[in-house]
Design a protein around this motif. Structure first.
Motif, mmCIF file in Angstrom:
data_model
loop_
_atom_site.group_PDB
_atom_site.id
_atom_site.type_symbol
_atom_site.label_atom_id
_atom_site.label_comp_id
_atom_site.label_asym_id
_atom_site.label_seq_id
_atom_site.Cartn_x
_atom_site.Cartn_y
_atom_site.Cartn_z
ATOM 1 N N TRP A 165 0.843 -1.193 0.000
ATOM 2 C CA TRP A 165 0.000 0.000 0.000
ATOM 3 C C TRP A 165 0.879 1.244 0.000
ATOM 4 C CZ3 TRP A 165 -5.231 1.028 -0.094
ATOM 5 C CH2 TRP A 165 -6.079 -0.085 -0.090
ATOM 6 N N ILE A 166 0.794 2.030 -1.038
ATOM 7 C CA ILE A 166 1.502 3.308 -1.104
ATOM 8 C C ILE A 166 0.703 4.308 -0.277
ATOM 9 C CG2 ILE A 166 2.163 5.220 -2.604
ATOM 10 C CD1 ILE A 166 2.622 3.096 -4.809
ATOM 11 N N GLN A 167 1.389 4.951 0.653
ATOM 12 C CA GLN A 167 0.743 5.910 1.550
ATOM 13 C C GLN A 167 1.689 7.073 1.815
ATOM 14 O OE1 GLN A 167 -1.257 4.045 5.021
ATOM 15 N NE2 GLN A 167 -0.443 2.141 4.201
ATOM 16 N N SER A 168 1.179 8.047 2.513
ATOM 17 C CA SER A 168 2.002 9.170 2.983
ATOM 18 C C SER A 168 2.875 9.743 1.874
ATOM 19 C CB SER A 168 2.850 8.736 4.184
ATOM 20 O OG SER A 168 2.012 8.376 5.257
ATOM 21 N N VAL A 169 2.258 9.982 0.733
ATOM 22 C CA VAL A 169 2.959 10.579 -0.402
ATOM 23 C C VAL A 169 2.936 12.095 -0.255
ATOM 24 C CG1 VAL A 169 2.885 10.947 -2.902
ATOM 25 C CG2 VAL A 169 2.351 8.687 -1.960
ATOM 26 N N ARG B 16 4.939 18.374 -10.280
ATOM 27 C CA ARG B 16 4.747 18.298 -11.735
ATOM 28 C C ARG B 16 6.080 18.236 -12.467
ATOM 29 N NH1 ARG B 16 0.349 16.150 -11.461
ATOM 30 N NH2 ARG B 16 0.107 16.337 -13.672
ATOM 31 N N GLN B 17 7.082 17.624 -11.783
ATOM 32 C CA GLN B 17 8.420 17.511 -12.377
ATOM 33 C C GLN B 17 8.937 16.074 -12.317
ATOM 34 O OE1 GLN B 17 11.063 20.704 -10.964
ATOM 35 N NE2 GLN B 17 9.234 21.855 -10.433
ATOM 36 N N GLY B 18 8.035 15.115 -12.158
ATOM 37 C CA GLY B 18 8.415 13.716 -12.206
ATOM 38 C C GLY B 18 8.866 13.107 -10.891
ATOM 39 N N VAL B 19 8.722 13.827 -9.783
ATOM 40 C CA VAL B 19 9.177 13.309 -8.496
ATOM 41 C C VAL B 19 8.335 12.106 -8.073
ATOM 42 C CG1 VAL B 19 9.532 13.842 -6.042
ATOM 43 C CG2 VAL B 19 10.144 15.529 -7.789
ATOM 44 N N TYR B 20 7.013 12.250 -8.099
ATOM 45 C CA TYR B 20 6.191 11.094 -7.710
ATOM 46 C C TYR B 20 6.407 9.943 -8.678
ATOM 47 C CZ TYR B 20 2.736 7.690 -6.774
ATOM 48 O OH TYR B 20 2.165 6.480 -6.511
ATOM 49 N N VAL C 199 -6.932 7.472 -2.426
ATOM 50 C CA VAL C 199 -6.825 8.887 -2.781
ATOM 51 C C VAL C 199 -8.155 9.553 -2.462
ATOM 52 C CG1 VAL C 199 -7.455 8.418 -5.199
ATOM 53 C CG2 VAL C 199 -6.195 10.494 -4.640
ATOM 54 N N GLU C 200 -8.087 10.777 -2.014
ATOM 55 C CA GLU C 200 -9.302 11.544 -1.751
ATOM 56 C C GLU C 200 -10.124 11.656 -3.039
ATOM 57 O OE1 GLU C 200 -10.616 13.267 1.063
ATOM 58 O OE2 GLU C 200 -9.229 11.919 2.090
ATOM 59 N N ALA D 227 -6.298 15.633 -9.570
ATOM 60 C CA ALA D 227 -4.935 15.722 -10.115
ATOM 61 C C ALA D 227 -4.149 14.460 -9.756
ATOM 62 C CB ALA D 227 -4.228 16.968 -9.600
ATOM 63 N N ALA D 228 -4.246 14.029 -8.509
ATOM 64 C CA ALA D 228 -3.545 12.811 -8.097
ATOM 65 C C ALA D 228 -4.109 11.601 -8.833
ATOM 66 C CB ALA D 228 -3.646 12.618 -6.588
ATOM 67 N N GLN D 229 -5.416 11.533 -8.973
ATOM 68 C CA GLN D 229 -6.032 10.404 -9.670
ATOM 69 C C GLN D 229 -5.523 10.319 -11.105
ATOM 70 O OE1 GLN D 229 -10.341 10.324 -9.134
ATOM 71 N NE2 GLN D 229 -10.060 11.188 -7.093
#
Length: 163
Positions: A92-96, A104-108, A132-133, A138-140
């Motif tokens: 489970w990916i969390q706490s991102v 918006r520069q490829g970090v995630y 995700v909320e 944007a995250a979705q």
């Protein structure tokens, strides 16, 4: 070109990660978290891989037009969930959190790719999940671009100690 390096978080990262978690909770849910509780929680996760594993994205930035230094740009944590249906672990990916100046520069994408590669190389891991909320479109969009699909579940909770 900006270079990103993903590294395991260290105990010295506790305060930075905790500050980012507090900022993320406010940005995404308008929740104020207790700093002492968050710091203790991050410290516990950093100390025990059975609880969580944290990563920090380091970004090389140019200073004064000639020198480059590595700065922390974001963090990601994952936890394990056993699936009896599939006889394996979901990660489970969390706490991102990505610092605003690095978004918006490829970090995630770099952090996600790092964790996905680790997961695929780890026997018994069957996939990645995250929540995700609903309003965080944007995250979705980012997650969909990384070949993640809506799993069709709603999350319910009962938090103890809340009235």
């Amino acid at each position: 070109m900006t270079r990103l390096r993903i590294r395991d978080a260290a105990p010295a990262d506790r305060d930075l990660i905790a500050d980012w978690m507090i900022a993320m909770a406010w940005e995404t849910e308008h929740k104020r978290l207790d700093p002492d509780t968050v710091r203790a929680g991050v410290e516990a996760g950093l100390a025990d891989a059975a609880k969580a594993r944290y990563f920090v994205a380091m970004r090389e930035v140019e200073v004064a037009g000639r020198e480059t230094i590595a700065v922390a740009a974001g963090t990601l944590m994952f936890t394990h969930e056993w699936s009896d249906w599939r006889n394996g672990d979901w990660w489970w990916i969390q706490s991102v959190y990505v610092a605003p100046e690095h978004r918006r520069q490829g970090v995630y994408q770099a952090m996600h790719g790092h964790v996905a590669a680790l997961a695929q190389a780890t026997p018994g891991v069957i996939g990645l999940r995250l929540y995700v909320e609903r309003a965080n479109t944007a995250a979705q969009s980012t997650y969909r671009a990384l070949a993640m699909d809506d799993a069709g579940y709603a999350i319910f909770e009962s938090e103890f100690g809340k009235s």
